[in-house]
Design an enzyme around this catalytic site. Structure first.
Site, PDB file in Angstrom:
ATOM      1  N   CYS B  66       0.840  -1.194   0.000  1.00  0.00           N
ATOM      2  CA  CYS B  66       0.000   0.000   0.000  1.00  0.00           C
ATOM      3  C   CYS B  66       0.882   1.254   0.000  1.00  0.00           C
ATOM      4  CB  CYS B  66      -0.977  -0.006   1.157  1.00  0.00           C
ATOM      5  SG  CYS B  66      -0.266  -0.463   2.717  1.00  0.00           S
ATOM      6  N   GLY B  67       1.961   1.188  -0.756  1.00  0.00           N
ATOM      7  CA  GLY B  67       2.784   2.366  -0.961  1.00  0.00           C
ATOM      8  C   GLY B  67       3.367   2.917   0.330  1.00  0.00           C
TER       9      GLY B  67
END
Lengths: 132, 275
Positions: B66-67
């Site tokens: 999720c970055g």
């Protein structure tokens, strides 16, 4: 008269009603059409809705507030479920847990008293639901 | 995975909106109370003099992909932790999410409690259990402050890692006052309420509720933020992969064509030599 009950998760009840009985912290309180604006502290117990066709719906609510104004009764509660969904064993377990809490200081005693009262109300409601 | 994240984001978003309307109602009630009963004061709203122990609650995700979501939250969390340590003798860490837990234990921070059961749909009952425990510890004077670090949701395109103070709940009184001003200006909602049993007693009940809902909102915001971050990260990953596929296909085709040209040249060269 509209009756709406919401929990932080979702809107649980939204019904057109003729008459509503809410469980306040010290007993039941009835609200009919044209009731004066009122804000009340809810206890745990049975919420009874008399619908337009005179049938009665029963819900269980636990704590929170009721606000009645302009023929809208809104309940803000932490827990609300259909009466029939109550589980007696679970309620009894919650009562036992509440009774076992420590009460060694005034604050803890207060917390315990509240937890026990809520759990008792749930057991009562569950027993009533089981009898029906 | 982008599609999965999108679906989960929609669900999380709906829940966040429901909780938002609940807490708005609570704030409005407090504003009504302020109008009816004068002062809004409650032990949970006042700042404590003592500074023995604080709790920092950190909301991270259980999974990666999720970055910069977890990294952002944890950076803010560590900064807030150091800040709290300057004023409080003892700061406990409550960590939600495996990512945060492994990050902090790896860096030798002592984690007092950790929770891994929250996913994309935190249930109120689960949050309530943690919130009640913390509230109890605050009421008995065991802790003097509760801060939370999470990714706050502003809009679909903007979420920021944020550190907020949940206890004492100073924000509630401020919001109520602001709300009161706004309502008076609009001249709507000028109803005079009767309070059962009394404004005081309603307030006693409403403040803990407001705290729990506030905490629940943090969890929901974090869930929404995680799904958005994952959606964006996975969209970028898909696009990168597509780009790489097209560039690799070109390289492959070029190499194949080169080989074919070579073979033709050899055949033509051989034929020429024979004739």
């Amino acid at each position: 008269m509209k009756c709406v009950a919401v929990t932080p998760e979702k809107k649980v009840v939204e019904r057109e009603t003729k008459f509503v009985v809410v469980p306040l912290y010290d007993g039941e309180y009835a609200i009919g059409v044209g009731h004066t604006p009122v804000v009340g502290r809810l206890g745990a117990g049975e919420l009874r809705l008399t619908l337009e066709d005179d049938s009665v719906e029963r819900w269980y609510v636990e704590g929170g507030f009721v606000e009645a104004a302009n023929d809208v009764v809104s309940l803000l509660t932490t827990r609300a479920c259909k009466f029939s969904e109550l589980d007696l064993n679970e309620a009894k377990q919650a009562l036992n847990d509440a009774l076992e809490r420590p009460a060694t200081s005034p604050e803890l005693r207060e917390i315990k008293t509240k937890a026990v009262a809520t759990a008792r109300a749930r057991v009562r409601a569950a027993e009533k639901a089981a009898r029906r | 995975m982008e599609l999965v994240a999108t679906a989960q984001f929609r669900r999380a978003m709906e829940r966040a909106i429901a909780a938002g309307s609940y807490s708005e109602r609570v704030v409005r009630l407090v504003a009504d109370l302020a109008r009816a009963g004068g002062d809004v004061s409650h032990p949970l709203l006042d700042k404590r003099e003592s500074s023995k122990k604080a709790v920092l609650l950190i909301l991270t995700a259980n999974r990666g992909m999720c970055g910069g979501y977890n990294g952002g939250v944890l950076r803010t969390a560590v900064a807030r932790f150091e800040e709290l340590k300057r004023t409080f003798e003892n700061v406990e860490l409550y960590v939600v999410g495996k990512r945060g837990f492994s990050y902090l234990t790896y860096r030798n921070y002592k984690v007092a409690r950790s929770f891994f059961e929250f996913d994309d749909k935190p249930a109120f009952a689960e949050v309530d259990a943690i919130a009640s425990e913390l509230l109890e510890r605050y009421q008995t004077g065991e802790i003097d402050r509760l801060d939370v670090v999470y990714s706050k949701f502003y809009s679909i395109s903007k979420q920021r890692p944020t550190a907020e103070t949940l206890l004492p709940l100073a924000a509630l009184a401020a919001e109520a006052v602001a709300d009161e001003g706004a309502e008076e200006a609009s001249s709507a909602g000028n109803l005079q309420f009767e309070f059962l049993p009394s404004p005081r007693s309603v307030l006693e009940e409403i403040v803990p509720t407001a705290f729990k809902v506030e905490a629940f909102k943090c969890f929901l915001d974090a869930a929404v933020g995680e799904q958005i971050a994952r959606m964006v990260a996975m969209k970028a990953a898909t696009e990168n992969a597509d780009e790489m596929i097209s560039s690799l296909t070109t390289t492959y085709n070029r190499a194949r064509q080169g080989q074919i040209t070579n073979e033709i040249l050899e055949v033509v060269g051989g034929a020429n030599a024979l004739s």
